[in-house]
Design an enzyme around this catalytic site. Structure first.
Site, PDB file in Angstrom:
ATOM      1  N   ARG A  90       0.820  -1.222   0.000  1.00  0.00           N
ATOM      2  CA  ARG A  90       0.000   0.000   0.000  1.00  0.00           C
ATOM      3  C   ARG A  90       0.848   1.264   0.000  1.00  0.00           C
ATOM      4  O   ARG A  90       0.391   2.316  -0.453  1.00  0.00           O
ATOM      5  CB  ARG A  90      -0.950   0.001   1.191  1.00  0.00           C
ATOM      6  CG  ARG A  90      -2.151  -0.914   1.005  1.00  0.00           C
ATOM      7  CD  ARG A  90      -3.025  -0.980   2.242  1.00  0.00           C
ATOM      8  NE  ARG A  90      -2.395  -1.793   3.277  1.00  0.00           N
ATOM      9  CZ  ARG A  90      -2.952  -2.069   4.460  1.00  0.00           C
ATOM     10  NH1 ARG A  90      -4.145  -1.568   4.742  1.00  0.00           N
ATOM     11  NH2 ARG A  90      -2.335  -2.825   5.341  1.00  0.00           N
ATOM     12  N   ASP A 162     -13.503   2.950  -4.933  1.00  0.00           N
ATOM     13  CA  ASP A 162     -12.765   4.068  -5.533  1.00  0.00           C
ATOM     14  C   ASP A 162     -12.312   3.670  -6.931  1.00  0.00           C
ATOM     15  O   ASP A 162     -12.456   2.518  -7.348  1.00  0.00           O
ATOM     16  CB  ASP A 162     -11.562   4.483  -4.672  1.00  0.00           C
ATOM     17  CG  ASP A 162     -10.633   3.319  -4.366  1.00  0.00           C
ATOM     18  OD1 ASP A 162     -10.454   2.449  -5.239  1.00  0.00           O
ATOM     19  OD2 ASP A 162     -10.080   3.278  -3.257  1.00  0.00           O
ATOM     20  N   LYS A 185     -13.573   8.636  -3.968  1.00  0.00           N
ATOM     21  CA  LYS A 185     -13.107   8.612  -2.584  1.00  0.00           C
ATOM     22  C   LYS A 185     -11.969   9.604  -2.394  1.00  0.00           C
ATOM     23  O   LYS A 185     -11.101   9.741  -3.252  1.00  0.00           O
ATOM     24  CB  LYS A 185     -12.618   7.205  -2.210  1.00  0.00           C
ATOM     25  CG  LYS A 185     -12.243   7.051  -0.747  1.00  0.00           C
ATOM     26  CD  LYS A 185     -11.880   5.613  -0.398  1.00  0.00           C
ATOM     27  CE  LYS A 185     -10.537   5.212  -0.949  1.00  0.00           C
ATOM     28  NZ  LYS A 185     -10.106   3.884  -0.442  1.00  0.00           N
ATOM     29  N   GLY A 219     -12.204  -1.741   8.179  1.00  0.00           N
ATOM     30  CA  GLY A 219     -13.584  -1.826   7.689  1.00  0.00           C
ATOM     31  C   GLY A 219     -14.215  -0.505   7.338  1.00  0.00           C
ATOM     32  O   GLY A 219     -15.346  -0.469   6.840  1.00  0.00           O
TER      33      GLY A 219
END
Length: 288
Positions: A90, A162, A185, A219
Protein backbone atom coordinates in the site's frame (compact mmCIF):
# COMPACT_ATOMS: atom_id res chain seq x y z
CA UNK A 1 11.65 -28.53 -8.58
CA UNK A 2 11.02 -28.81 -4.85
CA UNK A 3 8.12 -27.13 -3.07
CA UNK A 4 9.01 -25.61 0.31
CA UNK A 5 6.70 -23.78 2.68
CA UNK A 6 6.59 -22.02 6.03
CA UNK A 7 4.40 -23.65 8.67
CA UNK A 8 1.64 -21.03 8.48
CA UNK A 9 1.19 -21.86 4.77
CA UNK A 10 0.82 -25.62 5.25
CA UNK A 11 -2.80 -25.69 4.05
CA UNK A 12 -1.93 -23.98 0.76
CA UNK A 13 1.24 -26.03 0.29
CA UNK A 14 -0.52 -29.38 0.67
CA UNK A 15 -3.35 -28.39 -1.65
CA UNK A 16 -0.92 -27.08 -4.29
CA UNK A 17 1.41 -30.09 -4.02
CA UNK A 18 -1.55 -32.45 -4.48
CA UNK A 19 -2.62 -30.60 -7.63
CA UNK A 20 0.89 -30.50 -9.08
CA UNK A 21 1.97 -33.96 -7.94
CA UNK A 22 5.15 -32.75 -6.23
CA UNK A 23 6.36 -33.21 -2.67
CA UNK A 24 5.96 -30.34 -0.20
CA UNK A 25 8.53 -29.87 2.56
CA UNK A 26 8.26 -27.57 5.55
CA UNK A 27 11.06 -25.13 6.34
CA UNK A 28 12.38 -25.46 9.87
CA UNK A 29 11.72 -22.29 11.91
CA UNK A 30 12.78 -21.07 15.34
CA UNK A 31 11.71 -18.00 17.32
CA UNK A 32 14.10 -16.99 20.08
CA UNK A 33 13.06 -15.30 23.37
CA UNK A 34 14.82 -12.07 22.35
CA UNK A 35 12.70 -11.78 19.18
CA UNK A 36 15.32 -13.02 16.73
CA UNK A 37 14.46 -15.84 14.32
CA UNK A 38 16.25 -18.66 12.53
CA UNK A 39 15.36 -20.96 9.65
CA UNK A 40 16.87 -24.14 8.21
CA UNK A 41 16.37 -25.35 4.65
CA UNK A 42 17.22 -28.41 2.59
CA UNK A 43 19.46 -27.63 -0.40
CA UNK A 44 17.86 -27.75 -3.85
CA UNK A 45 18.73 -26.31 -7.26
CA UNK A 46 15.16 -25.28 -8.15
CA UNK A 47 12.68 -24.21 -5.48
CA UNK A 48 9.10 -22.98 -5.24
CA UNK A 49 8.74 -21.31 -1.84
CA UNK A 50 5.31 -20.57 -0.34
CA UNK A 51 5.38 -17.78 2.24
CA UNK A 52 2.28 -16.51 4.01
CA UNK A 53 3.61 -13.20 5.29
CA UNK A 54 0.63 -11.96 7.30
CA UNK A 55 0.22 -11.60 10.26
CA UNK A 56 3.56 -10.76 11.94
CA UNK A 57 4.76 -9.33 8.65
CA UNK A 58 8.08 -7.99 9.90
CA UNK A 59 9.11 -11.27 11.52
CA UNK A 60 7.93 -13.27 8.53
CA UNK A 61 9.80 -11.05 6.09
CA UNK A 62 13.03 -11.65 8.02
CA UNK A 63 12.37 -15.40 7.92
CA UNK A 64 11.76 -15.18 4.20
CA UNK A 65 15.01 -13.31 3.54
CA UNK A 66 16.95 -15.75 5.72
CA UNK A 67 15.46 -18.71 3.84
CA UNK A 68 16.24 -17.14 0.46
CA UNK A 69 19.79 -16.44 1.59
CA UNK A 70 20.33 -19.99 2.84
CA UNK A 71 18.88 -21.53 -0.31
CA UNK A 72 21.16 -19.33 -2.42
CA UNK A 73 24.24 -20.19 -0.35
CA UNK A 74 23.50 -23.89 -0.83
CA UNK A 75 23.31 -23.64 -4.59
CA UNK A 76 19.76 -22.73 -5.55
CA UNK A 77 19.77 -21.53 -9.14
CA UNK A 78 16.08 -20.70 -9.50
CA UNK A 79 13.54 -19.69 -6.87
CA UNK A 80 9.84 -19.05 -7.47
CA UNK A 81 8.34 -17.13 -4.56
CA UNK A 82 4.65 -17.63 -3.83
CA UNK A 83 3.48 -14.82 -1.54
CA UNK A 84 -0.35 -14.77 -1.57
CA UNK A 85 -0.42 -11.46 0.31
CA UNK A 86 2.47 -9.09 -0.26
CA UNK A 87 2.90 -6.69 2.71
CA UNK A 88 3.86 -3.02 2.41
CA UNK A 89 2.29 -2.86 -1.05
CA UNK A 90 0.00 0.00 0.00
CA UNK A 91 2.98 2.33 0.42
CA UNK A 92 3.57 2.24 -3.33
CA UNK A 93 4.72 5.85 -3.61
CA UNK A 94 5.70 8.79 -1.40
CA UNK A 95 2.47 10.24 -0.06
CA UNK A 96 4.32 12.85 2.02
CA UNK A 97 7.79 14.32 1.83
CA UNK A 98 10.39 12.30 3.73
CA UNK A 99 8.60 8.94 3.48
CA UNK A 100 10.15 5.84 1.90
CA UNK A 101 8.53 3.86 -0.89
CA UNK A 102 8.14 0.87 1.39
CA UNK A 103 7.01 -1.56 -1.31
CA UNK A 104 10.21 -0.82 -3.25
CA UNK A 105 12.31 -1.36 -0.12
CA UNK A 106 10.72 -4.73 0.63
CA UNK A 107 10.89 -5.99 -2.94
CA UNK A 108 14.43 -4.78 -3.61
CA UNK A 109 15.82 -7.51 -1.32
CA UNK A 110 14.54 -10.16 -3.74
CA UNK A 111 17.06 -8.97 -6.32
CA UNK A 112 19.87 -10.31 -4.09
CA UNK A 113 18.74 -13.88 -4.79
CA UNK A 114 17.96 -16.03 -7.87
CA UNK A 115 14.24 -15.24 -7.64
CA UNK A 116 12.85 -15.49 -11.16
CA UNK A 117 9.11 -15.21 -10.42
CA UNK A 118 6.80 -13.88 -7.73
CA UNK A 119 3.31 -15.36 -7.67
CA UNK A 120 0.93 -13.23 -5.64
CA UNK A 121 -2.79 -12.55 -5.27
CA UNK A 122 -4.41 -9.19 -5.96
CA UNK A 123 -1.41 -6.92 -5.62
CA UNK A 124 -2.51 -3.53 -4.32
CA UNK A 125 -1.00 -1.74 -7.32
CA UNK A 126 0.38 -3.85 -10.15
CA UNK A 127 3.03 -1.29 -11.07
CA UNK A 128 5.09 -1.91 -7.94
CA UNK A 129 6.52 -4.96 -9.75
CA UNK A 130 8.47 -2.43 -11.83
CA UNK A 131 10.61 -1.75 -8.75
CA UNK A 132 12.34 -5.12 -9.27
CA UNK A 133 13.04 -5.33 -12.97
CA UNK A 134 14.06 -8.78 -14.13
CA UNK A 135 11.67 -10.62 -11.79
CA UNK A 136 8.40 -11.65 -13.41
CA UNK A 137 5.25 -11.10 -11.34
CA UNK A 138 2.14 -13.24 -11.78
CA UNK A 139 -0.67 -11.31 -10.13
CA UNK A 140 -3.82 -13.37 -9.67
CA UNK A 141 -7.26 -11.88 -9.19
CA UNK A 142 -9.76 -14.65 -8.27
CA UNK A 143 -12.74 -13.17 -10.12
CA UNK A 144 -14.16 -16.56 -11.16
CA UNK A 145 -13.91 -17.87 -7.58
CA UNK A 146 -15.70 -14.79 -6.23
CA UNK A 147 -18.33 -15.11 -8.95
CA UNK A 148 -19.04 -18.71 -7.90
CA UNK A 149 -20.06 -17.69 -4.39
CA UNK A 150 -21.86 -14.47 -5.37
CA UNK A 151 -23.91 -15.92 -8.20
CA UNK A 152 -26.39 -17.41 -5.74
CA UNK A 153 -27.48 -13.90 -4.70
CA UNK A 154 -28.33 -12.68 -8.22
CA UNK A 155 -25.89 -9.79 -7.99
CA UNK A 156 -26.56 -7.43 -10.88
CA UNK A 157 -24.10 -4.62 -10.17
CA UNK A 158 -20.50 -4.53 -8.91
CA UNK A 159 -19.08 -1.48 -7.19
CA UNK A 160 -15.55 -0.39 -6.42
CA UNK A 161 -15.09 1.92 -3.39
CA UNK A 162 -12.77 4.07 -5.53
CA UNK A 163 -11.33 4.36 -9.02
CA UNK A 164 -8.23 2.42 -7.96
CA UNK A 165 -10.21 -0.81 -7.58
CA UNK A 166 -12.19 -0.37 -10.79
CA UNK A 167 -10.22 -3.15 -12.49
CA UNK A 168 -11.38 -5.58 -9.81
CA UNK A 169 -14.99 -4.48 -10.25
CA UNK A 170 -14.72 -4.89 -14.01
CA UNK A 171 -13.21 -8.39 -13.74
CA UNK A 172 -15.86 -9.61 -11.30
CA UNK A 173 -18.69 -7.97 -13.26
CA UNK A 174 -17.50 -9.75 -16.40
CA UNK A 175 -17.46 -13.10 -14.57
CA UNK A 176 -20.98 -12.46 -13.24
CA UNK A 177 -22.40 -10.90 -16.39
CA UNK A 178 -23.20 -7.75 -14.38
CA UNK A 179 -22.65 -4.01 -14.71
CA UNK A 180 -20.04 -2.11 -12.67
CA UNK A 181 -19.10 1.36 -11.43
CA UNK A 182 -17.14 3.08 -8.65
CA UNK A 183 -17.43 5.63 -5.88
CA UNK A 184 -15.25 8.73 -5.73
CA UNK A 185 -13.11 8.61 -2.58
CA UNK A 186 -10.96 11.25 -0.93
CA UNK A 187 -8.49 10.63 1.93
CA UNK A 188 -7.00 13.24 4.29
CA UNK A 189 -3.29 12.33 4.31
CA UNK A 190 -2.79 13.87 7.74
CA UNK A 191 -5.71 12.30 9.64
CA UNK A 192 -6.39 9.28 7.42
CA UNK A 193 -10.12 10.16 7.36
CA UNK A 194 -11.91 9.03 4.20
CA UNK A 195 -14.63 10.93 2.36
CA UNK A 196 -16.73 9.10 -0.21
CA UNK A 197 -19.45 10.14 -2.59
CA UNK A 198 -21.21 8.35 -5.43
CA UNK A 199 -20.62 9.39 -9.00
CA UNK A 200 -23.26 11.71 -10.38
CA UNK A 201 -26.26 9.91 -11.83
CA UNK A 202 -25.54 6.58 -10.11
CA UNK A 203 -28.69 4.63 -9.18
CA UNK A 204 -28.84 1.24 -7.49
CA UNK A 205 -32.56 1.14 -6.81
CA UNK A 206 -33.69 -2.42 -6.09
CA UNK A 207 -30.36 -4.00 -7.12
CA UNK A 208 -28.30 -6.63 -5.33
CA UNK A 209 -24.82 -5.11 -5.24
CA UNK A 210 -21.34 -6.53 -4.66
CA UNK A 211 -18.55 -4.27 -3.40
CA UNK A 212 -15.01 -5.36 -4.25
CA UNK A 213 -11.69 -4.37 -2.72
CA UNK A 214 -8.25 -5.86 -2.17
CA UNK A 215 -7.86 -5.28 1.59
CA UNK A 216 -10.26 -5.09 4.52
CA UNK A 217 -8.35 -3.66 7.48
CA UNK A 218 -10.49 -1.61 9.89
CA UNK A 219 -13.58 -1.83 7.69
CA UNK A 220 -14.10 1.92 7.33
CA UNK A 221 -13.91 2.08 3.55
CA UNK A 222 -16.13 -0.97 3.05
CA UNK A 223 -18.80 0.25 5.46
CA UNK A 224 -18.81 3.73 3.91
CA UNK A 225 -19.28 2.19 0.46
CA UNK A 226 -22.02 -0.07 1.79
CA UNK A 227 -23.90 2.83 3.39
CA UNK A 228 -23.68 4.82 0.15
CA UNK A 229 -24.99 1.85 -1.82
CA UNK A 230 -27.91 1.50 0.59
CA UNK A 231 -28.67 5.23 0.28
CA UNK A 232 -28.82 4.79 -3.49
CA UNK A 233 -31.49 2.11 -3.11
CA UNK A 234 -29.54 -1.16 -3.14
CA UNK A 235 -31.72 -4.02 -1.89
CA UNK A 236 -28.72 -6.02 -0.62
CA UNK A 237 -24.99 -5.36 -0.39
CA UNK A 238 -22.42 -8.14 -0.52
CA UNK A 239 -18.64 -7.79 -0.28
CA UNK A 240 -15.85 -9.65 -2.07
CA UNK A 241 -12.52 -8.74 -0.48
CA UNK A 242 -9.30 -10.56 -1.26
CA UNK A 243 -7.22 -9.98 1.89
CA UNK A 244 -9.30 -9.74 5.08
CA UNK A 245 -7.35 -8.55 8.13
CA UNK A 246 -10.43 -7.52 10.15
CA UNK A 247 -8.59 -5.28 12.59
CA UNK A 248 -10.06 -3.73 15.73
CA UNK A 249 -13.86 -3.71 15.66
CA UNK A 250 -14.10 -4.31 11.91
CA UNK A 251 -16.31 -7.36 12.43
CA UNK A 252 -18.88 -5.33 14.34
CA UNK A 253 -18.80 -2.53 11.76
CA UNK A 254 -19.57 -4.73 8.78
CA UNK A 255 -22.37 -6.63 10.47
CA UNK A 256 -24.46 -3.48 10.56
CA UNK A 257 -24.54 -3.08 6.78
CA UNK A 258 -23.01 -5.93 4.74
CA UNK A 259 -25.41 -8.76 3.82
CA UNK A 260 -22.55 -11.26 3.43
CA UNK A 261 -18.75 -11.03 3.29
CA UNK A 262 -16.58 -13.29 1.15
CA UNK A 263 -12.79 -13.37 1.58
CA UNK A 264 -10.02 -15.55 0.21
CA UNK A 265 -7.74 -17.68 2.36
CA UNK A 266 -4.64 -15.60 1.63
CA UNK A 267 -5.29 -14.46 5.20
CA UNK A 268 -7.37 -17.14 6.93
CA UNK A 269 -10.43 -15.97 8.88
CA UNK A 270 -14.01 -17.05 9.46
CA UNK A 271 -15.02 -15.43 6.14
CA UNK A 272 -12.36 -17.21 4.03
CA UNK A 273 -14.74 -19.17 1.83
CA UNK A 274 -12.83 -18.51 -1.40
CA UNK A 275 -9.89 -20.91 -1.79
CA UNK A 276 -6.99 -19.59 -3.89
CA UNK A 277 -4.97 -22.86 -3.90
CA UNK A 278 -6.22 -23.79 -7.38
CA UNK A 279 -5.28 -20.53 -9.15
CA UNK A 280 -1.93 -20.53 -7.33
CA UNK A 281 -1.27 -24.09 -8.50
CA UNK A 282 -2.26 -23.17 -12.05
CA UNK A 283 0.11 -20.20 -11.99
CA UNK A 284 2.94 -22.38 -10.73
CA UNK A 285 2.22 -25.06 -13.33
CA UNK A 286 2.55 -22.45 -16.08
CA UNK A 287 6.14 -21.62 -15.10
CA UNK A 288 7.59 -24.82 -13.63
Amino acid sequence: MRLYYFKNAEDLAKAISARLGIDARQIEERDFPDGEVLVRVEPAREVALIARLYPDVNKNLVKLYLALDALTDYGAERIVLVAPYLPYARQDRRFREGEPISSKTVLSHLKLYPVTHVVTVDLHKAYISDYVGGIRFINIYPSSQFAEVLRRWNVSHVLSPDAGSLGRAEALAKALGASYDYFEKFRDRETGEIYMRPREGTSLQGKAVAIVDDILATGGTLVDACKNARMLGASAVYAAVTHCMLLGNAREKIKGCISALYCTNTIPCEYSSVDIARPLAEALASIL
